[in-house]
Write a protein that holds these residues in place. Structure first.
Motif, PDB file in Angstrom:
ATOM      1  N   ALA A  31       2.070   0.541  -2.523  1.00  0.00           N
ATOM      2  CA  ALA A  31       3.092  -0.499  -2.676  1.00  0.00           C
ATOM      3  C   ALA A  31       4.477   0.135  -2.777  1.00  0.00           C
ATOM      4  O   ALA A  31       4.685   1.070  -3.558  1.00  0.00           O
ATOM      5  CB  ALA A  31       2.795  -1.338  -3.915  1.00  0.00           C
ATOM      6  N   SER A  32       5.414  -0.374  -1.988  1.00  0.00           N
ATOM      7  CA  SER A  32       6.772   0.168  -1.955  1.00  0.00           C
ATOM      8  C   SER A  32       7.519  -0.181  -3.237  1.00  0.00           C
ATOM      9  O   SER A  32       7.531  -1.341  -3.677  1.00  0.00           O
ATOM     10  CB  SER A  32       7.530  -0.394  -0.753  1.00  0.00           C
ATOM     11  OG  SER A  32       8.877  -0.001  -0.788  1.00  0.00           O
ATOM     12  N   GLU A  33       8.144   0.827  -3.850  1.00  0.00           N
ATOM     13  CA  GLU A  33       8.838   0.611  -5.119  1.00  0.00           C
ATOM     14  C   GLU A  33       9.915  -0.458  -5.002  1.00  0.00           C
ATOM     15  O   GLU A  33      10.151  -1.229  -5.939  1.00  0.00           O
ATOM     16  CB  GLU A  33       9.455   1.919  -5.613  1.00  0.00           C
ATOM     17  CG  GLU A  33      10.135   1.800  -6.967  1.00  0.00           C
ATOM     18  CD  GLU A  33      10.597   3.124  -7.520  1.00  0.00           C
ATOM     19  OE1 GLU A  33      11.182   3.126  -8.623  1.00  0.00           O
ATOM     20  OE2 GLU A  33      10.374   4.160  -6.857  1.00  0.00           O
ATOM     21  N   TRP A  36       8.404  -3.859  -5.795  1.00  0.00           N
ATOM     22  CA  TRP A  36       7.575  -4.083  -6.980  1.00  0.00           C
ATOM     23  C   TRP A  36       8.028  -5.312  -7.749  1.00  0.00           C
ATOM     24  O   TRP A  36       9.234  -5.533  -7.961  1.00  0.00           O
ATOM     25  CB  TRP A  36       7.646  -2.884  -7.916  1.00  0.00           C
ATOM     26  CG  TRP A  36       6.926  -1.663  -7.426  1.00  0.00           C
ATOM     27  CD1 TRP A  36       6.074  -1.564  -6.364  1.00  0.00           C
ATOM     28  CD2 TRP A  36       7.013  -0.343  -7.988  1.00  0.00           C
ATOM     29  NE1 TRP A  36       5.622  -0.273  -6.232  1.00  0.00           N
ATOM     30  CE2 TRP A  36       6.179   0.498  -7.207  1.00  0.00           C
ATOM     31  CE3 TRP A  36       7.712   0.193  -9.069  1.00  0.00           C
ATOM     32  CZ2 TRP A  36       6.028   1.848  -7.486  1.00  0.00           C
ATOM     33  CZ3 TRP A  36       7.560   1.543  -9.350  1.00  0.00           C
ATOM     34  CH2 TRP A  36       6.729   2.366  -8.564  1.00  0.00           C
ATOM     35  N   GLN A  40       4.172  -5.367 -11.626  1.00  0.00           N
ATOM     36  CA  GLN A  40       3.860  -4.041 -11.106  1.00  0.00           C
ATOM     37  C   GLN A  40       4.664  -2.958 -11.817  1.00  0.00           C
ATOM     38  O   GLN A  40       4.148  -1.883 -12.127  1.00  0.00           O
ATOM     39  CB  GLN A  40       4.119  -4.014  -9.598  1.00  0.00           C
ATOM     40  CG  GLN A  40       3.107  -4.844  -8.800  1.00  0.00           C
ATOM     41  CD  GLN A  40       3.525  -5.030  -7.354  1.00  0.00           C
ATOM     42  OE1 GLN A  40       4.713  -5.201  -7.046  1.00  0.00           O
ATOM     43  NE2 GLN A  40       2.558  -4.989  -6.453  1.00  0.00           N
ATOM     44  N   ARG A  58      -0.135   3.417  -6.977  1.00  0.00           N
ATOM     45  CA  ARG A  58       0.656   2.542  -6.107  1.00  0.00           C
ATOM     46  C   ARG A  58      -0.235   1.755  -5.144  1.00  0.00           C
ATOM     47  O   ARG A  58       0.109   0.650  -4.730  1.00  0.00           O
ATOM     48  CB  ARG A  58       1.685   3.363  -5.338  1.00  0.00           C
ATOM     49  CG  ARG A  58       2.791   3.932  -6.240  1.00  0.00           C
ATOM     50  CD  ARG A  58       3.713   4.862  -5.477  1.00  0.00           C
ATOM     51  NE  ARG A  58       4.357   4.158  -4.369  1.00  0.00           N
ATOM     52  CZ  ARG A  58       4.763   4.750  -3.260  1.00  0.00           C
ATOM     53  NH1 ARG A  58       4.563   6.054  -3.078  1.00  0.00           N
ATOM     54  NH2 ARG A  58       5.359   4.039  -2.316  1.00  0.00           N
ATOM     55  N   THR A  59      -1.390   2.301  -4.819  1.00  0.00           N
ATOM     56  CA  THR A  59      -2.350   1.551  -4.004  1.00  0.00           C
ATOM     57  C   THR A  59      -2.963   0.420  -4.833  1.00  0.00           C
ATOM     58  O   THR A  59      -3.072  -0.725  -4.368  1.00  0.00           O
ATOM     59  CB  THR A  59      -3.449   2.487  -3.471  1.00  0.00           C
ATOM     60  OG1 THR A  59      -2.848   3.506  -2.669  1.00  0.00           O
ATOM     61  CG2 THR A  59      -4.469   1.725  -2.633  1.00  0.00           C
ATOM     62  N   HIS A  62      -1.329  -3.232  -5.418  1.00  0.00           N
ATOM     63  CA  HIS A  62      -1.538  -4.405  -4.567  1.00  0.00           C
ATOM     64  C   HIS A  62      -2.439  -5.434  -5.250  1.00  0.00           C
ATOM     65  O   HIS A  62      -2.470  -6.598  -4.830  1.00  0.00           O
ATOM     66  CB  HIS A  62      -2.154  -3.994  -3.221  1.00  0.00           C
ATOM     67  CG  HIS A  62      -1.226  -3.238  -2.328  1.00  0.00           C
ATOM     68  ND1 HIS A  62      -0.130  -3.821  -1.721  1.00  0.00           N
ATOM     69  CD2 HIS A  62      -1.210  -1.936  -1.949  1.00  0.00           C
ATOM     70  CE1 HIS A  62       0.509  -2.923  -0.993  1.00  0.00           C
ATOM     71  NE2 HIS A  62      -0.124  -1.771  -1.110  1.00  0.00           N
ATOM     72  N   GLN A 366      -6.384  -7.411   1.111  1.00  0.00           N
ATOM     73  CA  GLN A 366      -6.337  -6.118   0.423  1.00  0.00           C
ATOM     74  C   GLN A 366      -6.950  -6.174  -0.970  1.00  0.00           C
ATOM     75  O   GLN A 366      -7.652  -5.244  -1.387  1.00  0.00           O
ATOM     76  CB  GLN A 366      -4.889  -5.627   0.340  1.00  0.00           C
ATOM     77  CG  GLN A 366      -4.318  -5.178   1.677  1.00  0.00           C
ATOM     78  CD  GLN A 366      -2.898  -4.661   1.554  1.00  0.00           C
ATOM     79  OE1 GLN A 366      -2.130  -5.085   0.689  1.00  0.00           O
ATOM     80  NE2 GLN A 366      -2.528  -3.730   2.419  1.00  0.00           N
TER      81      GLN A 366
END
Length: 382
Positions: A31-33, A36, A40, A58-59, A62, A366
């Motif tokens: 997941a892109s910061e 967030w 998150q 970070r995965t 999601h 996901q």
């Protein structure tokens, strides 16, 4: 039909595959910061502990509910268990090796160096419990990791060797260290999680991969339990509060009364179990299909006894149950086929293949994909 008459029909071959098992490219990008959510960011603050969020975390972002429920147990096993740092890292690294998880190896080789494990020992971990140079206890730790991975069972000889030095809580932590990192390895392998730039170690090359211990289908059915369940008369106040949180006085299953001998382990472990059973994005039927298949492959009569009835309550027919026993090669619904194939691949190869992942991704989002691999890994752990 009983469990023991069903099991011989199941293919239980474990393959030794050369090289890392990770998917070639990330299947679920971290997941892109910049995107967030507050939820998150709170998870990163809690679990990254002041450092940059790693790609596995970070995965998981999601699926925040999943992250919230699985990360405490990973942190317990990695940092807070009753095992010494050295013993913990020996078990984790041997598990990473037999699972061919370069991501787990890279992270824990770094931790192992901090625990005093040097480059020569790292290579010897890859060579296995029979490599020259181990003392007998360290060799038994590595052998336990191999036995759990190959057979879902620690042999009498290995158990007794560890129990000569470990108390009950350490024995439970040793088993769960291997089990937890088998789940983690299968997840990061299948999601294609990439190693961050700061981690330089990789799986040692030119050493045949996989466990060196042969499969053992012995079980303790009909024998005295190695760790006996606590009877209600033995429950101290904290155990009673934990096992009977609703105050109903209802009977408690033996598995929970066994884990209750080690509450500091069981409390975060329960979060994983309860996520799979209560807050997962999968339907009850799909969940039980995955649990029943992995229980069968692991020859876990306890889990089959608990979850075959649960599968029927979730709507399975006897034909469905027989298909779970037969496996993915049996004709039937294509989604069920892909789910059964994912179980078999994670059990055998510690990664879901490209073909099976694509089949699943055509149906599941996901969050559901993460719940599929977590359910399989979580009940392999059980």
């Amino acid at each position: 039909m009983t469990f023991m008459t069903l099991v011989p029909a199941v293919s239980l071959v474990v393959l030794a595959v050369q090289g890392p098992a990770r998917a070639a490219e990330p299947r679920i990008a971290p997941a892109s910061e910049s995107a967030w959510s507050d939820e998150q960011r709170e998870l990163v603050s809690r679990f990254a502990q002041g450092r940059a969020a790693t790609n596995d975390l970070r995965t998981y972002l999601h699926h925040p509910v999943l992250a919230k429920n699985i990360m405490p147990f990973e942190r317990y096993i990695s940092n807070d268990s009753t095992l010494s740092a050295r013993h913990r890292e020996l078990l984790i690294l041997r598990t990473a090796w037999v699972c061919r998880s370069e991501y787990v190896w890279a992270h824990h080789a770094d931790a192992a160096r901090k625990a005093g494990i040097g480059s020569a020992e790292l290579t010897r971990i890859a060579r296995g419990p029979d490599a020259p140079g181990w003392d007998s206890f360290d060799a038994s730790l590595l052998r336990a990791a191999d036995e759990l991975h190959v057979s879902a069972f620690v042999s009498d000889a290995t158990w007794n060797a560890l129990a000569a030095k470990y108390d009950t809580r350490q024995m439970m932590d040793a088993v769960f260290t291997v089990a937890e990192f088998t789940m983690v390895s299968g997840t990061v392998n299948s999601a294609g999680v990439e190693i961050e730039a700061g981690f330089k170690d990789r799986l040692p090359p030119a050493i045949p991969s996989g466990a060196t211990t042969p499969r053992n289908d012995e079980r303790l059915i009909g024998k005295k339990a190695r760790v006996t369940p606590l009877e209600p008369s033995e429950w101290p106040a904290d155990v009673r509060l934990w096992l009977d949180r609703s105050g109903t006085g209802r009977p408690v299953a033996a598995i929970y009364r066994t884990y209750a001998r080690h509450l500091s382990m069981d409390k975060p472990r329960t979060m994983v179990s309860e996520h799979i059973r209560q807050t997962s994005t999968l339907s009850a039927r799909m969940r039980e299909l995955l649990i029943m298949r992995i229980g069968l492959l692991c020859r876990s009569e306890y889990e089959w006894a608990a979850h075959a009835p649960a599968g029927r309550r979730a709507g399975m027919t006897e034909a469905d149950v027989q298909r779970i026993v037969a496996g993915p090669q049996a004709p039937g619904d294509p989604v069920d086929t892909a789910l059964l194939q994912a179980v078999d691949e994670l059990y055998r190869d510690d990664v879901v293949s490209d073909v099976t992942w694509k089949s699943l991704a055509a149906t599941f989002n996901q969050k559901q994909l993460l719940d599929v691999v977590t359910t399989i890994g979580g009940y392999r752990m059980v």
